[in-house]
Design a protein around this motif. Structure first.
Motif: not given
Length: 275
Positions: A54-60, A85-91, A127-133, A138-143
Protein backbone atom coordinates in the motif's frame (compact mmCIF):
# COMPACT_ATOMS: atom_id res chain seq x y z
CA UNK A 1 31.61 2.72 -0.18
CA UNK A 2 29.67 3.38 2.99
CA UNK A 3 27.83 0.11 3.70
CA UNK A 4 24.66 1.98 4.62
CA UNK A 5 24.43 3.66 1.21
CA UNK A 6 23.02 1.87 -1.80
CA UNK A 7 24.26 2.49 -5.32
CA UNK A 8 22.38 5.11 -7.29
CA UNK A 9 19.89 3.52 -9.68
CA UNK A 10 19.59 5.24 -13.04
CA UNK A 11 16.38 4.35 -14.83
CA UNK A 12 14.53 5.42 -17.98
CA UNK A 13 11.89 7.39 -16.11
CA UNK A 14 10.17 7.95 -12.78
CA UNK A 15 7.90 4.95 -13.34
CA UNK A 16 10.90 2.62 -13.47
CA UNK A 17 12.28 4.07 -10.23
CA UNK A 18 8.88 3.58 -8.57
CA UNK A 19 8.81 0.01 -9.87
CA UNK A 20 12.23 -0.65 -8.35
CA UNK A 21 11.17 0.73 -4.97
CA UNK A 22 7.78 -0.96 -4.76
CA UNK A 23 9.11 -4.33 -5.90
CA UNK A 24 11.41 -4.51 -2.90
CA UNK A 25 9.09 -3.00 -0.27
CA UNK A 26 7.56 -5.41 2.23
CA UNK A 27 5.37 -2.94 4.13
CA UNK A 28 3.57 0.25 3.22
CA UNK A 29 5.37 3.00 1.31
CA UNK A 30 5.13 6.68 2.18
CA UNK A 31 5.49 8.93 -0.86
CA UNK A 32 6.30 12.51 0.15
CA UNK A 33 6.24 15.56 -2.10
CA UNK A 34 5.89 13.66 -5.38
CA UNK A 35 5.70 15.54 -8.66
CA UNK A 36 2.84 14.74 -11.07
CA UNK A 37 5.28 12.55 -13.03
CA UNK A 38 6.11 10.53 -9.90
CA UNK A 39 2.41 10.20 -9.07
CA UNK A 40 1.82 8.91 -12.61
CA UNK A 41 4.63 6.40 -12.07
CA UNK A 42 3.25 5.17 -8.77
CA UNK A 43 -0.24 4.79 -10.23
CA UNK A 44 1.10 2.91 -13.26
CA UNK A 45 3.02 0.47 -11.07
CA UNK A 46 0.20 -0.05 -8.56
CA UNK A 47 -2.32 -0.60 -11.37
CA UNK A 48 -0.20 -3.39 -12.86
CA UNK A 49 1.23 -4.92 -9.67
CA UNK A 50 -0.78 -7.77 -8.15
CA UNK A 51 1.08 -7.78 -4.84
CA UNK A 52 2.32 -4.21 -4.46
CA UNK A 53 2.45 -2.69 -0.98
CA UNK A 54 0.00 0.00 0.00
CA UNK A 55 1.12 3.56 -0.68
CA UNK A 56 0.34 6.63 1.41
CA UNK A 57 0.78 9.61 -0.87
CA UNK A 58 1.37 13.01 0.71
CA UNK A 59 1.50 16.05 -1.57
CA UNK A 60 0.37 19.63 -1.75
CA UNK A 61 -3.21 20.19 -2.81
CA UNK A 62 -2.14 21.90 -6.05
CA UNK A 63 -0.08 18.88 -7.11
CA UNK A 64 -2.90 16.47 -6.28
CA UNK A 65 -5.39 18.57 -8.24
CA UNK A 66 -3.06 18.52 -11.24
CA UNK A 67 -2.66 14.74 -10.93
CA UNK A 68 -6.44 14.20 -11.08
CA UNK A 69 -7.14 16.87 -13.68
CA UNK A 70 -7.85 14.37 -16.45
CA UNK A 71 -10.65 11.81 -16.17
CA UNK A 72 -8.56 8.77 -17.07
CA UNK A 73 -5.88 9.61 -14.50
CA UNK A 74 -8.41 10.47 -11.81
CA UNK A 75 -10.52 7.35 -12.36
CA UNK A 76 -7.45 5.10 -12.26
CA UNK A 77 -6.42 6.70 -8.96
CA UNK A 78 -9.99 6.30 -7.69
CA UNK A 79 -9.80 2.57 -8.43
CA UNK A 80 -6.66 2.24 -6.31
CA UNK A 81 -8.21 4.26 -3.49
CA UNK A 82 -11.35 2.10 -3.58
CA UNK A 83 -9.18 -1.01 -3.39
CA UNK A 84 -7.32 0.38 -0.34
CA UNK A 85 -4.05 0.23 -2.26
CA UNK A 86 -3.52 4.00 -2.32
CA UNK A 87 -4.49 6.78 0.07
CA UNK A 88 -4.12 10.51 -0.54
CA UNK A 89 -3.59 13.42 1.79
CA UNK A 90 -2.99 17.08 1.05
CA UNK A 91 -0.43 18.92 3.15
CA UNK A 92 -0.41 22.66 3.69
CA UNK A 93 3.25 22.45 4.70
CA UNK A 94 6.17 22.77 2.33
CA UNK A 95 7.35 19.25 1.54
CA UNK A 96 10.73 17.82 0.69
CA UNK A 97 10.83 15.41 -2.18
CA UNK A 98 10.05 13.54 -4.16
CA UNK A 99 10.85 10.91 -1.53
CA UNK A 100 9.79 7.28 -1.28
CA UNK A 101 10.13 5.84 2.22
CA UNK A 102 9.87 2.08 2.72
CA UNK A 103 10.43 0.08 5.88
CA UNK A 104 14.08 -0.43 4.87
CA UNK A 105 15.24 2.61 2.91
CA UNK A 106 14.69 6.18 1.86
CA UNK A 107 14.85 6.94 -1.85
CA UNK A 108 15.12 10.42 -3.29
CA UNK A 109 14.04 10.77 -6.92
CA UNK A 110 15.93 13.04 -9.28
CA UNK A 111 14.55 13.41 -12.80
CA UNK A 112 15.77 15.04 -15.99
CA UNK A 113 14.11 15.28 -19.38
CA UNK A 114 15.56 11.90 -20.39
CA UNK A 115 16.39 9.86 -17.27
CA UNK A 116 15.50 9.38 -13.60
CA UNK A 117 17.66 8.39 -10.67
CA UNK A 118 16.88 6.87 -7.30
CA UNK A 119 19.34 7.98 -4.62
CA UNK A 120 18.93 5.62 -1.68
CA UNK A 121 20.12 4.93 1.83
CA UNK A 122 19.33 1.92 4.00
CA UNK A 123 20.85 3.24 7.23
CA UNK A 124 18.39 1.82 9.73
CA UNK A 125 18.59 4.72 12.18
CA UNK A 126 18.11 7.33 9.46
CA UNK A 127 15.29 5.39 7.78
CA UNK A 128 13.42 5.05 11.08
CA UNK A 129 13.85 8.72 11.92
CA UNK A 130 12.74 9.81 8.44
CA UNK A 131 9.62 7.65 8.51
CA UNK A 132 8.68 8.99 11.94
CA UNK A 133 9.29 12.55 10.79
CA UNK A 134 7.13 12.31 7.69
CA UNK A 135 4.52 10.20 9.47
CA UNK A 136 3.84 13.30 11.56
CA UNK A 137 3.28 15.28 8.38
CA UNK A 138 0.86 12.58 7.23
CA UNK A 139 -1.07 12.73 10.50
CA UNK A 140 -1.39 16.50 10.28
CA UNK A 141 -2.51 16.51 6.62
CA UNK A 142 -6.10 16.47 5.39
CA UNK A 143 -7.59 13.58 3.38
CA UNK A 144 -7.86 14.55 -0.28
CA UNK A 145 -11.42 14.46 -1.59
CA UNK A 146 -11.38 12.59 -4.89
CA UNK A 147 -14.70 13.17 -6.64
CA UNK A 148 -14.11 11.03 -9.74
CA UNK A 149 -15.64 7.52 -9.62
CA UNK A 150 -13.41 4.45 -10.06
CA UNK A 151 -12.96 3.49 -13.70
CA UNK A 152 -13.92 -0.12 -13.01
CA UNK A 153 -17.25 1.04 -11.57
CA UNK A 154 -17.89 3.23 -14.62
CA UNK A 155 -17.17 0.36 -16.98
CA UNK A 156 -19.17 -2.25 -15.05
CA UNK A 157 -22.25 -0.08 -14.59
CA UNK A 158 -22.30 0.99 -18.24
CA UNK A 159 -22.48 -2.63 -19.30
CA UNK A 160 -25.10 -3.42 -16.65
CA UNK A 161 -27.31 -0.39 -17.31
CA UNK A 162 -26.94 -0.48 -21.10
CA UNK A 163 -24.99 -3.19 -22.94
CA UNK A 164 -21.50 -4.34 -23.81
CA UNK A 165 -21.45 -2.50 -27.13
CA UNK A 166 -22.14 0.87 -25.52
CA UNK A 167 -19.58 0.14 -22.79
CA UNK A 168 -16.98 -0.75 -25.42
CA UNK A 169 -17.69 2.47 -27.31
CA UNK A 170 -17.23 4.50 -24.13
CA UNK A 171 -13.93 2.76 -23.42
CA UNK A 172 -12.66 3.49 -26.94
CA UNK A 173 -13.63 7.15 -26.54
CA UNK A 174 -12.10 7.32 -23.05
CA UNK A 175 -8.75 6.10 -24.37
CA UNK A 176 -8.93 8.60 -27.22
CA UNK A 177 -9.89 11.36 -24.77
CA UNK A 178 -6.75 10.71 -22.72
CA UNK A 179 -4.66 11.40 -25.82
CA UNK A 180 -6.74 14.32 -27.07
CA UNK A 181 -5.87 18.00 -26.70
CA UNK A 182 -9.43 19.18 -27.33
CA UNK A 183 -11.96 20.58 -24.87
CA UNK A 184 -14.08 17.45 -24.51
CA UNK A 185 -14.51 15.78 -21.13
CA UNK A 186 -16.00 12.62 -19.66
CA UNK A 187 -19.57 13.97 -19.81
CA UNK A 188 -19.17 14.86 -23.47
CA UNK A 189 -17.97 11.38 -24.39
CA UNK A 190 -20.77 9.84 -22.33
CA UNK A 191 -23.28 11.79 -24.42
CA UNK A 192 -21.51 10.96 -27.68
CA UNK A 193 -21.41 7.31 -26.68
CA UNK A 194 -25.13 7.40 -25.91
CA UNK A 195 -25.85 9.15 -29.22
CA UNK A 196 -23.79 6.60 -31.15
CA UNK A 197 -25.95 3.89 -29.57
CA UNK A 198 -29.22 5.88 -29.76
CA UNK A 199 -29.76 5.79 -26.00
CA UNK A 200 -32.05 8.13 -24.08
CA UNK A 201 -30.74 11.30 -22.47
CA UNK A 202 -32.70 10.40 -19.33
CA UNK A 203 -30.97 7.03 -19.08
CA UNK A 204 -27.40 8.24 -19.64
CA UNK A 205 -27.80 11.24 -17.32
CA UNK A 206 -29.40 9.11 -14.60
CA UNK A 207 -26.54 6.64 -14.91
CA UNK A 208 -23.96 9.44 -14.82
CA UNK A 209 -25.42 10.96 -11.67
CA UNK A 210 -25.75 7.62 -9.87
CA UNK A 211 -22.18 6.57 -10.67
CA UNK A 212 -20.82 9.93 -9.55
CA UNK A 213 -19.66 11.22 -12.92
CA UNK A 214 -21.76 14.42 -12.97
CA UNK A 215 -25.21 15.69 -12.11
CA UNK A 216 -28.18 15.32 -14.45
CA UNK A 217 -28.16 19.11 -14.77
CA UNK A 218 -24.60 18.97 -16.06
CA UNK A 219 -25.54 16.30 -18.58
CA UNK A 220 -28.45 18.45 -19.75
CA UNK A 221 -26.24 21.52 -20.12
CA UNK A 222 -23.61 19.57 -22.03
CA UNK A 223 -26.28 18.07 -24.27
CA UNK A 224 -27.49 21.53 -25.18
CA UNK A 225 -23.92 22.63 -25.96
CA UNK A 226 -23.28 19.68 -28.28
CA UNK A 227 -26.70 19.98 -29.87
CA UNK A 228 -26.29 23.69 -30.61
CA UNK A 229 -23.04 22.90 -32.40
CA UNK A 230 -24.55 20.15 -34.49
CA UNK A 231 -22.69 17.20 -32.95
CA UNK A 232 -25.83 15.50 -31.68
CA UNK A 233 -29.53 15.72 -32.36
CA UNK A 234 -32.51 14.43 -30.42
CA UNK A 235 -35.87 12.90 -31.16
CA UNK A 236 -38.82 12.64 -28.82
CA UNK A 237 -39.83 9.23 -27.50
CA UNK A 238 -43.36 9.05 -26.04
CA UNK A 239 -43.81 7.40 -22.65
CA UNK A 240 -46.98 6.27 -20.87
CA UNK A 241 -46.96 9.02 -18.26
CA UNK A 242 -45.22 12.38 -18.34
CA UNK A 243 -43.28 14.33 -20.91
CA UNK A 244 -41.67 12.51 -23.84
CA UNK A 245 -38.05 11.57 -23.36
CA UNK A 246 -35.25 12.46 -25.74
CA UNK A 247 -33.31 9.91 -27.76
CA UNK A 248 -29.76 11.02 -28.53
CA UNK A 249 -28.44 10.68 -32.08
CA UNK A 250 -25.20 11.71 -33.74
CA UNK A 251 -25.88 14.84 -35.72
CA UNK A 252 -23.00 15.07 -38.17
CA UNK A 253 -22.26 12.64 -41.00
CA UNK A 254 -18.57 12.64 -40.11
CA UNK A 255 -19.38 11.44 -36.60
CA UNK A 256 -21.78 8.80 -37.90
CA UNK A 257 -19.11 7.42 -40.22
CA UNK A 258 -16.32 7.42 -37.62
CA UNK A 259 -15.28 4.45 -35.53
CA UNK A 260 -15.83 4.86 -31.79
CA UNK A 261 -12.14 5.55 -31.24
CA UNK A 262 -12.20 8.28 -33.90
CA UNK A 263 -15.28 10.09 -32.58
CA UNK A 264 -13.34 12.17 -30.04
CA UNK A 265 -10.95 13.58 -32.64
CA UNK A 266 -13.76 14.28 -35.11
CA UNK A 267 -15.91 15.91 -32.42
CA UNK A 268 -13.00 18.06 -31.18
CA UNK A 269 -12.36 19.19 -34.74
CA UNK A 270 -16.01 20.09 -35.27
CA UNK A 271 -16.14 22.07 -32.02
CA UNK A 272 -12.96 23.95 -32.87
CA UNK A 273 -14.37 24.86 -36.28
CA UNK A 274 -17.45 26.57 -34.84
CA UNK A 275 -15.81 28.41 -31.96
Amino acid sequence: MNPTMQPTRIEKNATDVCHMVLDSATEDVLAVGPSPAVIDGLVAVLSQHESAPTVRLLATESVLKEAVGEFTDASAIADLVADDVLSLRASAARLDGPLLLTDERVVSLVTTDERAAGLATDDAEFVGAARNHYADYWTDADPFNLRTPPLSRVQETLETEFDAELADDFEAMRIALAESEGDLDEVDISLLTAARNEALLYDISTWGESVGLASRATFSRKKTHLEERGLITTEKVPIDVGRPRLRLLLGDDRLQEADAGEVVAVAAGLLAAVQ
